[in-house]
Design an enzyme around this catalytic site. Structure first.
Site, PDB file in Angstrom:
ATOM      1  N   SER A 123       0.810  -1.216   0.000  1.00 18.91           N
ATOM      2  CA  SER A 123       0.000   0.000   0.000  1.00 18.91           C
ATOM      3  C   SER A 123       0.842   1.265   0.000  1.00 18.91           C
ATOM      4  CB  SER A 123      -0.929   0.004   1.221  1.00 18.91           C
ATOM      5  OG  SER A 123      -0.174  -0.082   2.414  1.00 18.91           O
ATOM      6  N   SER A 126       5.409   1.126   3.373  1.00 20.58           N
ATOM      7  CA  SER A 126       6.727   0.597   3.721  1.00 20.58           C
ATOM      8  C   SER A 126       6.685  -0.563   4.700  1.00 20.58           C
ATOM      9  CB  SER A 126       7.622   1.711   4.269  1.00 20.58           C
ATOM     10  OG  SER A 126       8.968   1.333   4.218  1.00 20.58           O
ATOM     11  N   GLU A 160      17.741  -5.138   1.340  1.00 23.33           N
ATOM     12  CA  GLU A 160      16.786  -4.981   0.237  1.00 23.33           C
ATOM     13  C   GLU A 160      17.507  -4.887  -1.102  1.00 23.33           C
ATOM     14  OE1 GLU A 160      12.578  -2.719  -0.623  1.00 23.33           O
ATOM     15  OE2 GLU A 160      13.435  -2.835   1.374  1.00 23.33           O
ATOM     16  N   ASP A 172      12.881   4.834   3.990  1.00 19.31           N
ATOM     17  CA  ASP A 172      11.943   3.936   4.666  1.00 19.31           C
ATOM     18  C   ASP A 172      12.571   3.288   5.890  1.00 19.31           C
ATOM     19  OD1 ASP A 172      10.335   4.626   2.594  1.00 19.31           O
ATOM     20  OD2 ASP A 172      10.406   2.687   1.585  1.00 19.31           O
TER      21      ASP A 172
END
Length: 390
Positions: A123, A126, A160, A172
């Site tokens: 959405s 994060s 990530e 984030d």
């Protein structure tokens, strides 16, 4: 409200023993400053009162066992042989964090982990960074490791990059690690310095999920980042020793924009103008000028839609509805784009009317059910339960 007793009981049911630690890390909403973080620019997020929780118990071996309540799935890996899972992306966030800690020569032992979250996935809030930071902090707690918040954020970002394949910026992870209750943080993504700015009491931040899910690991996000880096290489001979688009100003772009190919000019125009808007927005909110803040949010959305081309019809619809709804000062898409959510700044006394108008309008325009979130600025990562048992 997330109940700690729920995750505690779930851990005990699944693993047969109670957890010794429970950590949480928040999701975030970015008020303004989109696609600027990986350009060494400025962002203005706030941590949410929604978070990812990790219940944990250390093991006496090198095995990490994980169960995700949200995915109803489990994973197991050996700390001495951590590899990417090519089938399930969610496990790579956890494996990547463990790999990053080991790469720093930090001592790790095995652990049982149970993960749950009330941050909606996909959405734009994060959920991935919340997971990374919560897991990293949990490993710290279990192994008596002390990392600064900035170090934890960089570790999570590295996971990530290397294990998930998304070349995300630092925003984030940083807000998940360093968020302050009641405040948004103006973050300089070059040196990781930040300035807390209180959210005025007379406004509310409302997040509206479009219901369209995005896949940031897809080519669109990484293509834009590569385009920004290519633009820096093109502009460097004219502008001198610039390191990133953060170093380019509107006046520079007016003079040297002709050097850029047509497909790169709009990308650069967005990043340069968005950095300027973000600094102005932080000053406006600090001064209590929510009208100015709202105007800058609208300009940000227009730039993301027209120049960076990361908005979609549903996000544009949500912004249009918000700007016509009672009490709205400003609205924009938030997050990477291609789906996800919008964020709106709303007069506190009219927030119920605003929410009702958004639900009705979105149903009429799209046929989708909207569940707006009236958000509170939450704190960063923390330990919320510790037993006396080690």
């Amino acid at each position: 409200m997330f109940e700690l007793s729920t995750i505690y009981a779930a851990f005990e049911r699944y693993f047969g023993k109670p957890p010794t630690r429970i950590a949480r890390a928040p999701g975030r909403v970015n008020l303004i400053g989109e696609h600027t973080d990986y350009n060494d620019g400025f962002v203005f997020p706030m941590a949410l009162d929604r978070a990812t929780y990790v219940a944990a118990r250390p093991r006496d071996d090198r095995i990490v066992r994980v169960f995700s309540v949200k995915f109803r799935d489990e994973d197991q890996f050996d700390l001495d042989h951590i590899v990417r899972d090519t089938q399930r992306q969610w496990v790579n966030y956890i494996r990547g964090v463990a790999k990053g800690l080991l790469a720093r020569d930090l001592p790790l032992r095995g652990a049982d982990l149970l993960i749950d979250s009330d941050v909606p996935s996909g959405s734009g809030l994060s959920s991935s960074a919340a997971l990374e930071v919560a897991v990293g902090y949990t490993f710290q707690l279990l192994n008596q490791i002390n990392l600064l918040g900035e170090e934890l954020a960089l570790l999570a970002q590295g996971a990530e990059h290397s294990f998930v394949g998304v070349k995300c910026g630092i925003m984030d992870q940083l807000i998940a690690a360093l968020g302050e209750a009641g405040h948004a943080l103006l973050i300089d993504c070059r040196d990781l310095s930040y300035r807390p700015i209180p959210i005025p009491t007379g406004v509310r931040v409302v997040v509206c999920d479009s219901g369209v899910r995005h896949r940031l690991a897809g080519s669109e996000y990484n293509q834009r980042r590569a385009g920004c880096e290519e633009a820096v290489r093109i502009l460097r001979p004219a502008l001198g020793k610039i390191q990133a688009l953060r170093d380019v100003r509107s006046t520079d772009l007016a003079e040297y924009g002709h050097l850029l190919p047509p497909e790169l000019l709009p990308l650069v125009r967005h990043v340069v103008s968005e950095n300027e808007r973000t600094l102005a927005a932080a000053d406006a909110l600090a001064a209590g000028d929510v009208v100015k803040m709202g105007q800058l949010m609208v300009e940000s959305h227009q730039s993301l839609r027209d120049d960076y081309c990361v908005s979609i019809a549903e996000l544009d619809t949500l912004v249009d509805l918000a700007l016509a709804a009672p009490g709205c000062y400003g609205s924009r898409m938030t997050g990477g784009g291609f789906g996800g959510s919008t964020v709106s700044l709303v007069e506190a006394e009219k927030v119920d009317e605003f929410v009702a108008a958004m639900i009705a309008g979105y149903a009429i325009r799209t046929g989708r059910t909207l569940q707006p979130l009236v958000c509170t600025a939450g704190a960063g990562v923390s330990c919320v339960y510790a037993s006396e048992e080690e």
